[in-house]
Design an enzyme around this catalytic site. Structure first.
Site, PDB file in Angstrom:
ATOM      1  N   ARG A  39      41.034  43.054  41.841  1.00 24.38           N
ATOM      2  CA  ARG A  39      40.829  43.188  40.364  1.00 24.38           C
ATOM      3  C   ARG A  39      42.050  42.936  39.736  1.00 24.38           C
ATOM      4  O   ARG A  39      43.282  42.466  40.449  1.00 24.38           O
ATOM      5  CB  ARG A  39      40.691  44.863  40.257  1.00 24.38           C
ATOM      6  CG  ARG A  39      41.595  45.787  40.911  1.00 24.38           C
ATOM      7  CD  ARG A  39      41.916  47.260  40.056  1.00 24.38           C
ATOM      8  NE  ARG A  39      42.577  46.577  38.866  1.00 24.38           N
ATOM      9  CZ  ARG A  39      43.523  46.283  38.804  1.00 24.38           C
ATOM     10  NH1 ARG A  39      44.689  46.227  39.682  1.00 24.38           N
ATOM     11  NH2 ARG A  39      44.170  45.892  37.614  1.00 24.38           N
ATOM     12  N   GLY A  40      42.026  42.863  38.382  1.00 29.22           N
ATOM     13  CA  GLY A  40      43.002  41.951  37.754  1.00 29.22           C
ATOM     14  C   GLY A  40      42.710  40.807  37.253  1.00 29.22           C
ATOM     15  O   GLY A  40      42.189  40.130  38.247  1.00 29.22           O
ATOM     16  N   ALA A  41      42.603  40.301  36.308  1.00 28.63           N
ATOM     17  CA  ALA A  41      42.107  39.143  35.579  1.00 28.63           C
ATOM     18  C   ALA A  41      42.500  37.812  36.613  1.00 28.63           C
ATOM     19  O   ALA A  41      41.597  36.881  36.787  1.00 28.63           O
ATOM     20  CB  ALA A  41      42.228  38.675  34.212  1.00 28.63           C
ATOM     21  N   ARG A  91      31.815  39.448  37.218  1.00 28.77           N
ATOM     22  CA  ARG A  91      32.790  40.177  36.562  1.00 28.77           C
ATOM     23  C   ARG A  91      32.593  39.431  35.081  1.00 28.77           C
ATOM     24  O   ARG A  91      33.149  38.295  34.848  1.00 28.77           O
ATOM     25  CB  ARG A  91      34.058  40.406  36.818  1.00 28.77           C
ATOM     26  CG  ARG A  91      34.317  41.477  37.927  1.00 28.77           C
ATOM     27  CD  ARG A  91      33.921  42.923  37.968  1.00 28.77           C
ATOM     28  NE  ARG A  91      34.378  43.553  36.667  1.00 28.77           N
ATOM     29  CZ  ARG A  91      35.587  44.012  36.959  1.00 28.77           C
ATOM     30  NH1 ARG A  91      36.421  44.148  38.028  1.00 28.77           N
ATOM     31  NH2 ARG A  91      36.149  44.816  35.662  1.00 28.77           N
ATOM     32  N   ASP A 102      42.168  40.894  29.605  1.00 29.38           N
ATOM     33  CA  ASP A 102      40.872  40.096  30.482  1.00 29.38           C
ATOM     34  C   ASP A 102      40.545  39.087  29.318  1.00 29.38           C
ATOM     35  O   ASP A 102      39.907  38.146  30.182  1.00 29.38           O
ATOM     36  CB  ASP A 102      40.033  41.020  30.699  1.00 29.38           C
ATOM     37  CG  ASP A 102      40.348  42.142  31.762  1.00 29.38           C
ATOM     38  OD1 ASP A 102      40.147  41.656  32.980  1.00 29.38           O
ATOM     39  OD2 ASP A 102      41.166  42.879  31.610  1.00 29.38           O
ATOM     40  N   ASN A 109      40.841  44.242  26.668  1.00 27.62           N
ATOM     41  CA  ASN A 109      41.542  45.000  27.958  1.00 27.62           C
ATOM     42  C   ASN A 109      41.000  46.292  28.439  1.00 27.62           C
ATOM     43  O   ASN A 109      39.921  46.702  27.626  1.00 27.62           O
ATOM     44  CB  ASN A 109      43.001  45.075  27.644  1.00 27.62           C
ATOM     45  CG  ASN A 109      43.828  45.481  28.893  1.00 27.62           C
ATOM     46  OD1 ASN A 109      43.911  44.714  29.909  1.00 27.62           O
ATOM     47  ND2 ASN A 109      44.834  46.554  28.787  1.00 27.62           N
TER      48      ASN A 109
END
Length: 348
Positions: free
Chosen positions: A51-53, A94, A240, A250
């Site tokens: 996870r995390g853009a 996502r 994001d 975000n």
């Protein structure tokens, strides 16, 4: 026994698999898992194992390149059909993080002038590896610029996890803390727990401890009291997706911090690479907001904590209006209002 302090990383490419840190298991279990087919890449992204853009984008890039290596065809037209099918599949994992589609589009761009399937496969993997390496350099630059705006600040608040395990290394919002540790600058970080999936409690608190950064965990609802009583001097968060006017999506709870910062006259910074900007979107109203399962709110640690049939609204992100943002820290420098102009000049 003395703990060895190190900045944790979450992605490592091997010859025929991607090794990822399983962020579902943190902080109690440090587990690395192999991704060997496109279904495993998709599952890792959608279930938040990764996870995390930026990390999502890198993982998707490796997933697409890896899948393409397994196509059993020498016909270029058939190869391209399979490629487009898998690109669309991964892009649907996502919807809010723009880095995902940005990375997949970057891979598609290297196929413009290929003349064979073997060349296509080679180019795709090289592009994914290059994207991975570039992200580490980008994050270090964001950290350097972040240190410049926080030079006279020590007590800083953050939310979610925009750190080294959400990128290739260093992170975005957490990059100044990791670099500060390396350079001898001490921060006191207050990390919001970040309901409902607790990325702040599980990930940011763990990551900063691993790196030797002074971190204190608070619940999201303690933010206002903590700002007032503990003298918070700045808030820094990741992103994001950032629209053309600076509105920023975000993790849910971010806009709450921005509103509190306005009340307490605290600077509010967003840290993000240029790949997080989506200039095709005019403002935050056009950013798609992912809604996730009810169980993320109703179940904690396997235990139902709410009435079984209660309706649930579970948006994963919110949008912070640009007028609440002090500055946006990128690898190209720090952008200030008017954001529409500074974004166009720097990113556009």
């Amino acid at each position: 026994m003395t703990q060895t302090l190190t900045i944790p990383t979450s992605l490592e490419w091997h010859e025929d698999y991607l090794l990822i840190l399983n962020q579902q298991k943190l902080p109690n279990t440090v587990e690395y898992i192999k991704l060997t087919n496109i279904e495993e890449y998709y599952d890792a992204i959608i279930t938040l194992k990764v996870r995390g853009a930026p990390a999502i984008g890198i993982t998707a890039a490796y997933g697409l390149a890896h899948a393409a290596r397994q196509y059993e065809t020498n016909d270029l037209a058939e190869f391209m059909d399979l490629f487009q099918r898998d690109k669309k599949y991964l892009a649907g994992s996502r919807p809010t993080a723009v880095n995902l589609v940005w990375a997949l589009n970057r891979l598609e761009n290297v196929l413009e002038h290929i003349s064979s399937v073997n060349e296509a496969k080679t180019n795709l993997l090289h592009a994914a590896v290059q994207l991975h390496a570039e992200d580490e350099a980008v994050c270090r630059l964001i950290g350097e610029y972040g240190l410049s705006v926080l030079k006279d600040k020590q007590i800083v608040m953050t939310i979610c996890n925009a750190g080294s395990i959400a990128t290739s290394k260093y992170g975005t919002a957490l990059a100044p803390f990791h670099l500060g540790r390396e350079k001898g600058k001490a921060f006191q970080v207050y990390a919001c727990e970040t309901r409902p999936v607790l990325q702040g409690a599980r990930l940011t608190a763990w990551e900063l401890q691993q790196s030797g950064v002074d971190v204190t965990l608070i619940t999201d609802s303690m933010a206002a009291h903590t700002m007032k009583e503990r003298g918070v001097e700045a808030v820094i968060v990741g992103a994001d997706r950032i629209s053309a006017n600076g509105d920023t999506a975000n993790k849910i709870g971010t806009s709450m911090l921005a509103i509190l910062c306005k009340h307490f006259n605290i600077p509010f910074y967003v840290a993000a690479p240029s790949s997080t900007f989506d200039l095709s979107i005019r403002n935050g109203n056009e950013i798609p907001i992912e809604e996730r399962t009810r169980e993320e709110i109703t179940i904690v640690g396997g235990t139902l904590i709410s009435p079984e049939n209660v309706p649930v609204y579970n948006p994963a992100f919110d949008v912070t209006p640009h007028e609440l943002i002090t500055g946006i820290i990128t690898e190209k420098g720090v952008l200030y209002p008017s954001f529409e102009e500074s974004i166009q000049q720097s990113i556009g």
